[in-house]
Design a protein around this motif. Structure first.
Motif, short mmCIF file in Angstrom:
data_model
loop_
_atom_site.label_atom_id
_atom_site.label_comp_id
_atom_site.label_asym_id
_atom_site.label_seq_id
_atom_site.Cartn_x
_atom_site.Cartn_y
_atom_site.Cartn_z
N ASP A 153 7.38 25.72 7.26
CA ASP A 153 6.42 26.62 6.62
C ASP A 153 6.72 28.04 7.10
N TYR A 154 7.29 28.87 6.24
CA TYR A 154 7.65 30.24 6.61
C TYR A 154 6.43 31.13 6.50
N GLY A 155 6.35 32.12 7.37
CA GLY A 155 5.22 33.05 7.38
C GLY A 155 5.38 34.15 6.35
N THR A 156 4.39 35.01 6.28
CA THR A 156 4.36 36.11 5.32
C THR A 156 5.49 37.10 5.57
N VAL A 157 5.78 37.40 6.82
CA VAL A 157 6.83 38.38 7.16
C VAL A 157 8.18 37.89 6.63
N SER B 44 0.85 -1.19 0.00
CA SER B 44 0.00 0.00 0.00
C SER B 44 0.89 1.25 0.00
N PRO B 45 0.42 2.29 -0.66
CA PRO B 45 1.24 3.50 -0.70
C PRO B 45 1.35 4.13 0.69
N SER B 46 2.53 4.62 1.02
CA SER B 46 2.73 5.24 2.32
C SER B 46 2.30 6.71 2.25
N ALA B 47 2.04 7.26 3.40
CA ALA B 47 1.61 8.66 3.46
C ALA B 47 2.78 9.56 3.03
N SER B 48 2.48 10.52 2.20
CA SER B 48 3.53 11.44 1.75
C SER B 48 3.67 12.57 2.75
N PRO B 49 4.84 13.17 2.83
CA PRO B 49 5.02 14.27 3.78
C PRO B 49 4.09 15.42 3.44
N SER B 50 3.56 16.06 4.47
CA SER B 50 2.58 17.11 4.24
C SER B 50 3.23 18.47 3.95
N ARG B 51 4.53 18.63 4.20
CA ARG B 51 5.14 19.94 4.03
C ARG B 51 6.33 19.91 3.09
N GLY B 52 6.19 19.31 1.97
CA GLY B 52 7.26 19.33 0.99
C GLY B 52 8.24 18.19 1.20
N VAL B 53 9.30 18.26 0.47
CA VAL B 53 10.29 17.21 0.46
C VAL B 53 11.34 17.48 1.52
#
Length: 178
Positions: free
Chosen positions: A145-149, A126-135
């Motif tokens: 995850d960098y903010g707007t500032v 079965s396919p494994s869960a992929s990372p939620s925030r990029g590679v």
């Protein structure tokens, strides 16, 4: 001096070659039947039957414990002048005998067939869960995850760098003044 007749020699040659020539001719195949299996489906094809009163004949699939045509699973033949066929589906694995009887009462053929058990489905990983925030690949990958500032500050620094480069190149093109 001995002289033989050419007719006699050619006659002996033909007589010796005749059995070889007859043996080389292909034997005329009888009508017969052709049985094949695909998964749990058994099918039979023949060209031996003629249509009488709208019927080509009947085919029967017998298990090893059945002894007569009437005991098997019977299917009516369908087809054309050149080819008639019948099929049985959902046949369990085992050895079977297929008998085809034409509508005029003649037997077109009998043939045994082995139905193999259906292969069990193989389980694929079965396919494994992929990372939620990029590679997360080390050099160049990003997991934060960098903010707007932070993005505005980075864009401002890139803009200042471009303006500084343009100013430097423009100033370099001017001739020296003494």
């Amino acid at each position: 001096m001995r002289s033989s007749s050419p007719v006699l020699r050619s006659g002996l040659t033909v007589a010796a070659a005749l059995p070889l020539a007859l043996a080389a001719l292909p034997a005329a195949a009888g009508p017969g039947i052709s049985v094949s299996t695909t998964g749990s489906t058994v099918s039979v094809t023949t060209s031996a039957c003629t249509q009488i009163n709208g019927s080509w004949g009947t085919a029967s699939l017998l298990t090893s414990s059945q002894g007569s045509f009437a005991q098997g699973r019977q299917v009516t033949l369908s087809g054309t002048q050149t080819s008639q066929s019948a099929a049985w589906s959902n046949v369990t694995s085992g050895t079977y005998t297929v008998i085809v009887i034409c509508s005029d009462g003649t037997t077109a053929g009998t043939q045994s067939v082995v139905v193999s058990p259906a292969p069990s489905p193989t389980r694929s990983p079965s396919p494994s869960a992929s990372p939620s925030r990029g590679v997360m690949g080390g050099a160049g990958g990003s997991a934060t995850d960098y903010g707007t500032v932070t993005l505005v500050a980075g864009g401002t620094l890139v803009g200042i760098g471009l303006l500084g480069t343009a100013w430097y190149l423009r100033r370099r093109n001017r001739p020296y003044r003494l």
